[in-house]
Structures are given as C-alpha cells and as structure tokens.
Enzyme design. Structure first.
Site, mmCIF file in Angstrom:
data_model
loop_
_atom_site.group_PDB
_atom_site.id
_atom_site.type_symbol
_atom_site.label_atom_id
_atom_site.label_comp_id
_atom_site.label_asym_id
_atom_site.label_seq_id
_atom_site.Cartn_x
_atom_site.Cartn_y
_atom_site.Cartn_z
ATOM 1 C CG ASN A 1 41.234 31.315 41.093
ATOM 2 O OD1 ASN A 1 40.184 31.825 40.701
ATOM 3 N ND2 ASN A 1 42.392 31.935 41.022
ATOM 4 C CB CYS B 1 40.065 36.835 39.284
ATOM 5 S SG CYS B 1 41.103 35.535 38.654
ATOM 6 C CG HIS C 1 39.182 36.114 43.304
ATOM 7 N ND1 HIS C 1 38.449 35.136 42.660
ATOM 8 C CD2 HIS C 1 40.459 35.994 42.831
ATOM 9 C CE1 HIS C 1 39.253 34.478 41.841
ATOM 10 N NE2 HIS C 1 40.476 34.971 41.931
#
Ligand code: UT7
Length: 329
Positions: free
Chosen positions: A286, A116, A256
C-alpha cells in the site's frame, strides 16, 4: 453517456525506490509470516526508500518522466499539486521542493492532505481548474515515503506499507479523451481509526510523545476494512451512474491498492470481472496516494489501458476520505 469531458491525461510517470522488502524479510523483523501477509492482503513485497530519499525526490523522478511522456517542459506548468501524508517538511509544501527541482518557475505549487485518496482529490482539483478555464497545464502527483512513518515494531501495520510516486499531466480535453465525472467525500467522524497522533499542533513533538511512539501510523485495521468496502463500492456505483457508463463499458478499474480482499469486494459490487481490475499490490504493498498513479502508469505501459477506453479509479483513506474518477482515457 455524459461525454462532457474535462481534463485529459497527456503524460504519466512513476518512481519507486530500488530496495525491495519481502514478506520473508518481515518474518525476521516481527512475529508474522509470508502466508499471513499474502492471504490477508495479497502483498508479497514492497519498496523502501533509503535514508537520503525524501518524498520530493520520488516526486521529481516521476514528474520528469510524466513531462517527457507529455512532450512538455517544466516551464510550461501552471500548477503543481502533490498529494502526500509524508511531506519532506511540515512546511514549505513538498510541491515547492518539486517546483525547485524541476525548474518549474511559472507554476503555483501546493500540497493536498487526503491520505490514500489524495491523488483522486488532486485530479478533481486539477480537473476543476481546467474546466473553469483557469489553468491549462497541471502536474498532479501522488507520492509517499510511508516507511518513514511506519512503526517497524507493530506487525499490524508494518507489513502493509511501501514507498513510491506516480505523476500525471493534465491538459484540456481534445474532445475525445478526458475526465467525465469525479466524486470526493469525507467522514471526519472516523479520524481516529487511521492516524499519526503526534508531531502536529495537537501533540507537538516532545520526548514523551517520541517515547509513546505517537509519530507513527496507528490503525484499527478491521474497522478500516469494513468502511473501505462500503465506501469504495458506493463511490464506484455513483460515478458510473452519473457518467452513464455501465461496468460492461468499462475497460479497467484501477482501485487504491490497500488490500486484495477490499479490491475484490469493490469489483463484485459493480459486477466487474477481476481480469478488468488492475492489481499490483503484490509488488508495492500500500503506497497510499501513490498507488493509483503507479498502477495507471503500469497499466498504460502494459497496454491494458488504451486511448478511448473507459477507466474507473476509486480510493479510500484516512480522514476518512473517499474518491472516484471516471475517465475516458
Ligand atoms: O489505505 C488505507 C490503509 N488501511 C487499510 O487498507 C487497512 C484495511 N484493513 C486491512 O487490510 C485488514 O484489516 C488487515 C490486513 C490490516 C488485517 O487483516 P484482518 O483479517 O482484519 O486481521 P485482524 O486484524 O482481524 O487480525 C487477525 C489476527 C489477529 O490475531 P488473533 O487476535 O486472531 O489471535 C492479529 O493479532 O491476525 C493477527 N495479526 C497478524 N498475524 C501475523 C495482525 N497482524 C498480523 C501480522 N502477522 N502482520
């Protein structure tokens, strides 16, 4: 303030698949509820790629938009850097497929594996190329088709992830805009907390590994959560301090998008009101390396990030990896 500006972002673009998967759809697939997903994560829906769409396809669409936004041709590109954990193939790199699709015949192309945090790792590498005078026109993309590595029978992970891509064009600073500070770090002691165990050289694909579902994401959610809150907060504090920018000077934080509660904890840590934090987790879930460039593209389109504004991007991900970038946009 440390105004030694490196790479400037001159174009942004994003791409998401058309198919929307809502929390209510997930209720029909696993033992979960819209209420649980919304209150624990902030997610409401996510986008899912169809069987004919691979990561490079989303990359290509996002890159074409970013090139147009920057007023550049693909032939101008010196380097293509793609951050992904869902490459089209183990090799060649997804970046090479995107190079072919764009006709970027003058570019070097390679992938970054930092989960990520991949987009912020990519920005850091691109910024270094530009500060070092090695290259002038760099395409950095964060892109994922996480739906392809999601175990759709595991409720503890399958409600969390979505697909998408975001692309940025980096060029040398014009003296008014540019990256001020970057931070990347890793903690390899925590590799087992968030992992796809199978399919690589440790556990090559076999009938047994497929039967054990080792080619899907496995995650210790609570442990990841605790790590993320601390790592994102520490990284945010560090780059703000090094850049000499206080949170009062910040226009926007783009974190994020993994969990709304992690985002809120990070904002609290740097005493930034939530109105100055960009959140679109409710729409996309996500999307790993794609979440920050997608959010940034939307923030610019919505007029929430304007030229000259100070913007902080911060991430964490499997590895574990952490990244933070302080940008004067
Ligand atoms: O980009 C990096 C990727 N990873 C992350 O960002 C993940 C970080 N972690 C998280 O976001 C959170 O830990 C989760 C959202 C994954 C889980 O939230 P939590 O508040 O930590 O829940 P939990 O794992 O402690 O589970 C609480 C309960 C458990 O039931 P019991 O044992 O209390 O009866 C779980 O079995 O919730 C249950 N549960 C679910 N219930 C309904 C777990 N997943 C689900 C689900 N629907 N999808």
């Amino acid at each position: 303030m440390d105004e030694k500006l490196g790479a400037m972002i001159t174009g942004m673009g994003m791409a998401v698949p058309e198919k929307v998967l809502t929390n209510f759809d997930l209720e029909k697939m696993v033992d979960t509820s819209d209420e649980w997903i919304r209150t624990r994560t902030g997610m409401v829906e996510r986008r899912i790629a169809d069987e004919n769409t691979a990561t490079s396809d989303l990359c290509t669409e996002a890159a074409e938009k970013a090139l147009k936004d920057a007023g550049m041709s693909a032939k101008d590109l010196d380097v293509i850097i793609i951050a992904t954990v869902t490459p089209d193939t183990l090799f060649p790199s997804t970046a090479c497929y995107v190079q072919r699709n764009l006709g970027a015949t003058n570019a070097a192309a390679f992938d970054i594996s930092a989960a990520c945090s991949g987009f912020l790792y990519g920005l850091t590498v691109g910024d270094s190329f530009i500060r070092g005078g090695m290259y002038k026109n760099i395409l950095v993309i964060g892109s994922e088709t996480l739906s392809k590595i999601t175990d759709w029978t595991d409720r503890s992970t399958c409600v969390l992830f979505g697909d998408g891509a975001g692309a940025a064009i980096l060029q040398p600073s014009d003296g008014k805009s540019g990256i001020m500070k970057t931070h990347i770090s890793s903690d390899g002691r925590l590799t087992d907390l968030l992992i796809i165990p199978g399919g690589g050289s440790r556990i090559p694909p076999s009938h047994e590994s497929l039967d054990q579902r080792l080619h899907y994401i496995k995650m210790e959610g609570q442990e990841v959560f605790k790590y993320a809150v601390k790592a994102m907060g520490d990284a945010a504090v560090k780059v703000l301090k090094e850049g000499g920018v206080s949170s009062k000077d910040l226009t926007l934080m783009i974190p994020h998008q993994a969990n709304d509660r992690i985002i809120q904890a990070t904002a609290r840590r740097i005493k930034l009101p939530m109105e100055q934090v960009y959140v679109n987790i409710q729409k996309y879930g996500n999307t790993s390396a794609a979440s920050i460039p997608i959010a940034m593209t939307e923030a610019i389109e919505e007029g929430k990030l304007k030229k000259g504004d100070y913007c902080l991007m911060v991430s964490f991900g499997g590895g574990f990896t952490t990244g933070a970038v302080l940008l004067k946009y």
